[in-house]
Design a protein around this motif. Sequence first.
Motif, PDB file in Angstrom:
ATOM      1  N   ARG A 298     103.752   4.667-127.841  1.00 36.32           N
ATOM      2  CA  ARG A 298     102.821   5.286-128.797  1.00 36.32           C
ATOM      3  C   ARG A 298     101.960   4.227-129.473  1.00 36.32           C
ATOM      4  N   TYR A 299     102.522   3.082-129.765  1.00 40.35           N
ATOM      5  CA  TYR A 299     101.777   2.017-130.449  1.00 40.35           C
ATOM      6  C   TYR A 299     100.634   1.505-129.572  1.00 40.35           C
ATOM      7  N   ARG A 300     100.869   1.456-128.260  1.00 41.52           N
ATOM      8  CA  ARG A 300      99.844   0.942-127.341  1.00 41.52           C
ATOM      9  C   ARG A 300      98.653   1.881-127.191  1.00 41.52           C
ATOM     10  N   GLN A 301      98.802   3.113-127.632  1.00 39.67           N
ATOM     11  CA  GLN A 301      97.633   3.985-127.641  1.00 39.67           C
ATOM     12  C   GLN A 301      96.571   3.449-128.595  1.00 39.67           C
ATOM     13  N   ASP A 302      97.015   2.758-129.641  1.00 42.98           N
ATOM     14  CA  ASP A 302      96.090   2.188-130.616  1.00 42.98           C
ATOM     15  C   ASP A 302      95.902   0.684-130.421  1.00 42.98           C
ATOM     16  N   TYR A 303      96.911   0.013-129.868  1.00 42.91           N
ATOM     17  CA  TYR A 303      96.858  -1.440-129.658  1.00 42.91           C
ATOM     18  C   TYR A 303      97.323  -1.723-128.224  1.00 42.91           C
ATOM     19  N   PRO A 304      96.435  -1.566-127.254  1.00 42.40           N
ATOM     20  CA  PRO A 304      96.824  -1.604-125.840  1.00 42.40           C
ATOM     21  C   PRO A 304      97.526  -2.888-125.394  1.00 42.40           C
ATOM     22  N   ASP A 305      97.240  -3.998-126.012  1.00 38.95           N
ATOM     23  CA  ASP A 305      97.805  -5.266-125.571  1.00 38.95           C
ATOM     24  C   ASP A 305      99.107  -5.630-126.283  1.00 38.95           C
ATOM     25  N   ALA A 306      99.616  -4.753-127.130  1.00 42.00           N
ATOM     26  CA  ALA A 306     100.811  -5.077-127.913  1.00 42.00           C
ATOM     27  C   ALA A 306     102.037  -5.213-127.020  1.00 42.00           C
ATOM     28  N   THR A 307     102.886  -6.173-127.352  1.00 40.96           N
ATOM     29  CA  THR A 307     104.161  -6.347-126.642  1.00 40.96           C
ATOM     30  C   THR A 307     105.351  -5.976-127.521  1.00 40.96           C
ATOM     31  N   GLU A 308     105.131  -5.811-128.830  1.00 43.50           N
ATOM     32  CA  GLU A 308     106.174  -5.364-129.744  1.00 43.50           C
ATOM     33  C   GLU A 308     105.519  -4.674-130.931  1.00 43.50           C
ATOM     34  N   ILE A 309     106.340  -3.981-131.712  1.00 45.59           N
ATOM     35  CA  ILE A 309     105.831  -3.235-132.857  1.00 45.59           C
ATOM     36  C   ILE A 309     106.116  -4.038-134.115  1.00 45.59           C
ATOM     37  N   PRO A 310     105.099  -4.440-134.862  1.00 47.01           N
ATOM     38  CA  PRO A 310     105.353  -5.170-136.110  1.00 47.01           C
ATOM     39  C   PRO A 310     106.175  -4.317-137.078  1.00 47.01           C
ATOM     40  N   LEU A 311     106.970  -4.980-137.867  1.00 46.29           N
ATOM     41  CA  LEU A 311     107.823  -4.268-138.812  1.00 46.29           C
ATOM     42  C   LEU A 311     107.006  -3.382-139.748  1.00 46.29           C
ATOM     43  N   HIS A 312     105.876  -3.887-140.214  1.00 47.09           N
ATOM     44  CA  HIS A 312     105.106  -3.121-141.191  1.00 47.09           C
ATOM     45  C   HIS A 312     104.443  -1.889-140.577  1.00 47.09           C
ATOM     46  N   ASP A 313     104.388  -1.806-139.253  1.00 47.18           N
ATOM     47  CA  ASP A 313     103.838  -0.623-138.589  1.00 47.18           C
ATOM     48  C   ASP A 313     104.928   0.338-138.108  1.00 47.18           C
ATOM     49  N   SER A 314     106.174  -0.095-138.144  1.00 49.12           N
ATOM     50  CA  SER A 314     107.238   0.674-137.488  1.00 49.12           C
ATOM     51  C   SER A 314     107.462   2.027-138.135  1.00 49.12           C
TER      52      SER A 314
END
Length: 652
Positions: A298-314
């Motif tokens: 779900r996070y990559r829908q907004d940040y396609p290149d992400a490899t992990e989810i930052p704590l503040h976004d979790s």
Amino acid sequence: MTHSPLTLPSSTDASTWGEWVRARSSEELDRARELVDLLRTDPPAEAVEVLRVWDRAGGHLRGVSAIGSVIGNVHPSPEVRVIADAAEQDADKLATEWSLDSTLYEVFAGLDGSGLDPIAARLLDKVRKDFRRSGVDKDDETRSRITAIRDRLTELDQEFSRITRDDVRSIRVAPERLAGLPEDWIEAHPAEGDGLVTVTTDYPDAIPVRMFAHDQDVRRQIQTAFLQRGWPAAEPLLEEMFAIRQEPATLVGYPDWPSYDADVKMIGSGAAIPEFIDKIVAAAEEPMRADLAVLLERYRQDYPDATEIPLHDSFYYQELVRQDQYDVDGQRVRTYFRFPLVRQGLLDVTGRLFGLRYEPVDVPVWHDEVAVYDVFSTAADADGGSLGRIYLDLHPREGKYKHAAQFTLTNGVAGEQLPEGVLVCNFSRGLMEHDHVTTLFHEFGHLLHHVLGGHGDWYRFAGVATEWDFVEAQSQMLEEWAWDPAVLRSFATDDAGEAIPDALVEAMRRSDDYGKGIYARTQMFYAAMSYRFHADEARRVAGEEVASLTDRMIELQGRYGALPYLEDTHMFASFGHLGGYSSAYYTYMWSLVIAKDMFSAFSTEDLFDPEVAGRYRDRVLARGGEADAADLVADFLGRPFSFDSYAAWLAR
């Protein structure tokens, strides 16, 4: 004849409260000293009477500690809180003095316990072990050192509590950057004269922002501020606390503080703590990976290149997952949980479950938002007398304890003293997140344990006086009633009076199953930090170089946690459990294993089955600490507790 409930000052004046705390504490300490002097000079001939004198002296002493602790954490006046803290220090000093008094020890060491009933014999065993663990048999110099350490630990613990209680951080942002927040939250946070909105790290402010604010930088700011509370002021206090806990443990023959602390818990040994942590970590590995995969997708829908989810976004993206995959909108859910109805619903549910009635009483309190109830049994054979009194202090304010906990006001003993307890939380006065509803049920479980377990013969075993890694189980189990559709329908209604739909509750339950792996691994990060901070002291004393608290925290989060470290944060500095729970934060998960097993005795078709609920009330809650926790659970379940129910829940 049972004493009446405690009468608190009728005036709100700080000086009146301060004098009351001083007078009450002085009176109780004098009574305690008189009883102990009797044991030194002219002890009773019968063993049971010797124990009774000691137990009543301890009851007076713990009464002072209780007053000091609760008033020191809830009273609006800083001056009164200081006086209350001093009272708690006085009680702790006297307790230390007694525990190292060889004359008193000889009274109990030579006592013939052959004619005692099982509970009194258990008390004698506990008293003798208390003395041995205190270092009473050591030389004068060692006992003097132990006294100094214990006095200093009380000061450090109180100072750490003050820091975690008083350090409220805040951010200030433009109103448009708070898009996504619920309407009632927005209305409660108008812009100030400079056009900005202040958001504090108190729960009713911070949690909705973390969950709902669309602005990523706002989420990062509030999460960073939340995890910076207490730092840097708390760090040197904690370093000293961990260091001097180690010393008395080794002086009385233990290799380290965790071993000393675990010796009186269900787990039994310090070495068993990391073994238990690793067991939970292994069980949660696959559920955690599955949770994170869903979250990252779900996070990559907004940040396609992400490899992990930052704590503040979790938190925000877990909420989006629940909306997308489970059709659970947290903002819709909270419209069904209006605080006044939730509080009344809690009383109705627990009253029905355990055969209780709560009668509101108009008595003096320390703040006008505190609600007070006397508790009665509805059983046909009840004598009509009150079982105890409860105080519900449930909203945030300046200078108040920042988390959620049950505090003792008075311990109860049959025929002498009614149990009185205080529930201290920090909930919204309006709409509540369902997570806070479950927290309220959880903490009320402690309050019920305190009241129902306060009618035995001994103060030592009153209320929640069980092994410390069992006390959370009763509260964790009561959370289950906050998830049942029929239970929630009885009090969760929207503005139109419509009850929360069963389909929504079922979806909430399914969505709650998502994230259990993340939760379990996060809890094990906290447990590992709690344990390792203390275990590291043994290595330091042995001459090894150990990491700073921040570096150790970051390393443990990487090894055990599900989510990554947030740069420039120091969450340990406001992790209040490092005070009271010390090296034993594992107890929350240990208790959850037992809670899931105990709940298996209830049928989901009838959570109010009077036979099962009554058996649980009478064989677990009402027994207090009269037997080992494992025996109480086995008596209720008809077998020893097992890991199976927890494992099945985690894998679901």
